[in-house]
Motif scaffolding. Structure first.
Motif, short mmCIF file in Angstrom:
data_model
loop_
_atom_site.label_atom_id
_atom_site.label_comp_id
_atom_site.label_asym_id
_atom_site.label_seq_id
_atom_site.Cartn_x
_atom_site.Cartn_y
_atom_site.Cartn_z
N LEU A 73 -43.61 -32.79 -9.07
CA LEU A 73 -43.35 -34.12 -8.54
C LEU A 73 -44.62 -34.63 -7.88
O LEU A 73 -45.20 -33.96 -7.03
N TRP A 74 -45.04 -35.83 -8.28
CA TRP A 74 -46.29 -36.41 -7.80
C TRP A 74 -46.03 -37.72 -7.07
O TRP A 74 -45.09 -38.44 -7.38
N SER A 75 -46.89 -38.03 -6.13
CA SER A 75 -46.90 -39.31 -5.44
C SER A 75 -48.27 -39.94 -5.68
O SER A 75 -49.27 -39.22 -5.75
N ILE A 76 -48.31 -41.26 -5.79
CA ILE A 76 -49.60 -41.91 -5.99
C ILE A 76 -50.48 -41.82 -4.75
O ILE A 76 -51.67 -42.10 -4.81
N HIS A 77 -49.91 -41.35 -3.64
CA HIS A 77 -50.64 -41.25 -2.38
C HIS A 77 -51.28 -39.87 -2.17
O HIS A 77 -51.97 -39.67 -1.18
N LYS A 78 -51.02 -38.93 -3.07
CA LYS A 78 -51.53 -37.57 -2.93
C LYS A 78 -52.29 -37.15 -4.18
O LYS A 78 -52.03 -37.62 -5.28
N LYS A 79 -53.25 -36.23 -4.01
CA LYS A 79 -54.02 -35.72 -5.14
C LYS A 79 -53.37 -34.51 -5.78
O LYS A 79 -53.71 -34.13 -6.89
N ILE A 89 -50.89 -30.56 -18.94
CA ILE A 89 -49.71 -31.38 -18.64
C ILE A 89 -49.39 -32.10 -19.94
O ILE A 89 -50.19 -32.86 -20.45
N ASP A 90 -48.21 -31.81 -20.50
CA ASP A 90 -47.85 -32.33 -21.81
C ASP A 90 -46.97 -33.57 -21.78
O ASP A 90 -46.92 -34.31 -22.75
N THR A 91 -46.26 -33.80 -20.68
CA THR A 91 -45.33 -34.91 -20.64
C THR A 91 -45.20 -35.45 -19.22
O THR A 91 -45.33 -34.71 -18.25
N VAL A 92 -44.97 -36.77 -19.13
CA VAL A 92 -44.89 -37.48 -17.84
C VAL A 92 -43.73 -38.46 -17.89
O VAL A 92 -43.49 -39.09 -18.92
N ALA A 93 -43.03 -38.61 -16.76
CA ALA A 93 -41.98 -39.62 -16.64
C ALA A 93 -42.09 -40.27 -15.26
O ALA A 93 -42.29 -39.59 -14.26
N MET A 94 -41.96 -41.59 -15.24
CA MET A 94 -42.05 -42.34 -13.99
C MET A 94 -40.67 -42.43 -13.33
O MET A 94 -39.71 -42.87 -13.96
N ILE A 95 -40.58 -42.00 -12.09
CA ILE A 95 -39.32 -42.09 -11.33
C ILE A 95 -39.21 -43.48 -10.71
O ILE A 95 -38.20 -44.16 -10.85
N ASP A 96 -40.23 -43.90 -10.00
CA ASP A 96 -40.33 -45.27 -9.46
C ASP A 96 -41.80 -45.65 -9.42
O ASP A 96 -42.64 -44.96 -9.99
N GLU A 97 -42.11 -46.74 -8.74
CA GLU A 97 -43.49 -47.24 -8.75
C GLU A 97 -44.49 -46.29 -8.10
O GLU A 97 -45.68 -46.37 -8.34
N GLU A 98 -44.01 -45.39 -7.24
CA GLU A 98 -44.91 -44.51 -6.51
C GLU A 98 -44.74 -43.03 -6.84
O GLU A 98 -45.51 -42.21 -6.37
N THR A 99 -43.74 -42.69 -7.61
CA THR A 99 -43.40 -41.29 -7.86
C THR A 99 -43.25 -41.03 -9.35
O THR A 99 -42.68 -41.83 -10.06
N TYR A 100 -43.79 -39.90 -9.80
CA TYR A 100 -43.59 -39.50 -11.18
C TYR A 100 -43.50 -37.99 -11.27
O TYR A 100 -43.86 -37.27 -10.33
N VAL A 101 -42.99 -37.50 -12.38
CA VAL A 101 -42.79 -36.07 -12.60
C VAL A 101 -43.52 -35.68 -13.88
O VAL A 101 -43.62 -36.47 -14.81
N VAL A 133 -34.16 -42.03 -15.90
CA VAL A 133 -33.27 -43.19 -15.97
C VAL A 133 -33.92 -44.28 -15.14
O VAL A 133 -34.22 -44.08 -13.97
N PRO A 134 -34.17 -45.45 -15.75
CA PRO A 134 -34.88 -46.51 -15.03
C PRO A 134 -34.19 -46.92 -13.73
O PRO A 134 -32.96 -47.07 -13.68
N LEU A 135 -34.98 -47.03 -12.68
CA LEU A 135 -34.55 -47.50 -11.37
C LEU A 135 -33.46 -46.65 -10.73
O LEU A 135 -32.60 -47.15 -10.00
N THR A 136 -33.45 -45.34 -11.01
CA THR A 136 -32.52 -44.41 -10.37
C THR A 136 -33.28 -43.18 -9.92
O THR A 136 -34.50 -43.08 -10.09
N ASP A 137 -32.56 -42.21 -9.39
CA ASP A 137 -33.16 -40.95 -8.95
C ASP A 137 -32.89 -39.82 -9.93
O ASP A 137 -33.01 -38.65 -9.58
N LEU A 138 -32.53 -40.13 -11.17
CA LEU A 138 -32.21 -39.13 -12.19
C LEU A 138 -33.31 -39.01 -13.23
O LEU A 138 -33.89 -40.01 -13.63
#
Length: 173
Positions: free
Chosen positions: A28-34, A6-18, A72-77
């Motif tokens: 797409l990852w959730s902090i609630h799943k492995k 995994i070469d790059t990470v971006a945070m979508i919101d406090e619980e989700t990242y890509v 984009v901070p605090l959006t779904d983009l």
């Protein structure tokens, strides 16, 4: 296709990242799943066949790896990039089904080694609902993590101003 790095990470919101890596998949990852809750395989296409592969009759599927992500901070983009000639804009799906869809593309030449995106308020109005996006892309002749490939491009930083109406436009590809 298997994920090795995994070469790059971006945070979508406090619980989700890509994440993106050498398999060419956006996960797409959730902090609630492995494990990833959604995977978009071969998000930036595959490399063209090499002449040696054609001569030998072999065909190796080599996806273009994801070299940069920005949200984009605090959006779904969010945006993803590779060496395929496009920066892709993605929007998170609304509702109970996790995932994201391609919204639009920005053409570029070379390896996109870094992305940064911010919203620009019109005339300093921070409460405005329609905000343009400022997208900065670090573009190079070679990938930042090695010198095993080379593109005909210049090492530059390109800045794009994307109008607020672009956010809702359908995908070009």
């Amino acid at each position: 296709l298997c994920e090795s790095t995994i070469d790059t990470v971006a945070m979508i919101d406090e619980e989700t990242y890509v994440t993106g890596g050498d398999s060419g998949a956006l996960s797409l990852w959730s902090i609630h799943k492995k494990k990833p809750v959604f995977i978009h395989h071969v998000a930036h296409g595959i490399h063209p066949r090499l002449e040696t592969e054609e001569e030998q009759g072999a065909f190796i599927v080599r996806p273009r790896w994801i070299t940069a992500l920005a949200a984009v901070p605090l959006t779904d983009l969010f945006f993803s990039a590779s060496s395929d000639g496009f920066i892709r804009m993605w929007r998170m799906r609304s509702g109970k089904t996790p995932g994201f869809d391609l919204v639009n593309v920005v053409p570029v030449a070379g390896f996109v080694n870094g992305l940064s995106v911010r919203e620009l308020s019109p005339a300093g109005d921070i409460l405005a609902t329609k905000k343009d996006l400022i997208l900065a892309a670090a573009i190079g002749q070679e990938p930042r993590l090695g010198r095993w490939a080379k593109e005909k491009a210049r090492n530059v930083v390109k800045v794009f101003q994307l109008p607020a109406t672009l956010k809702a436009a359908p995908a070009n590809i």
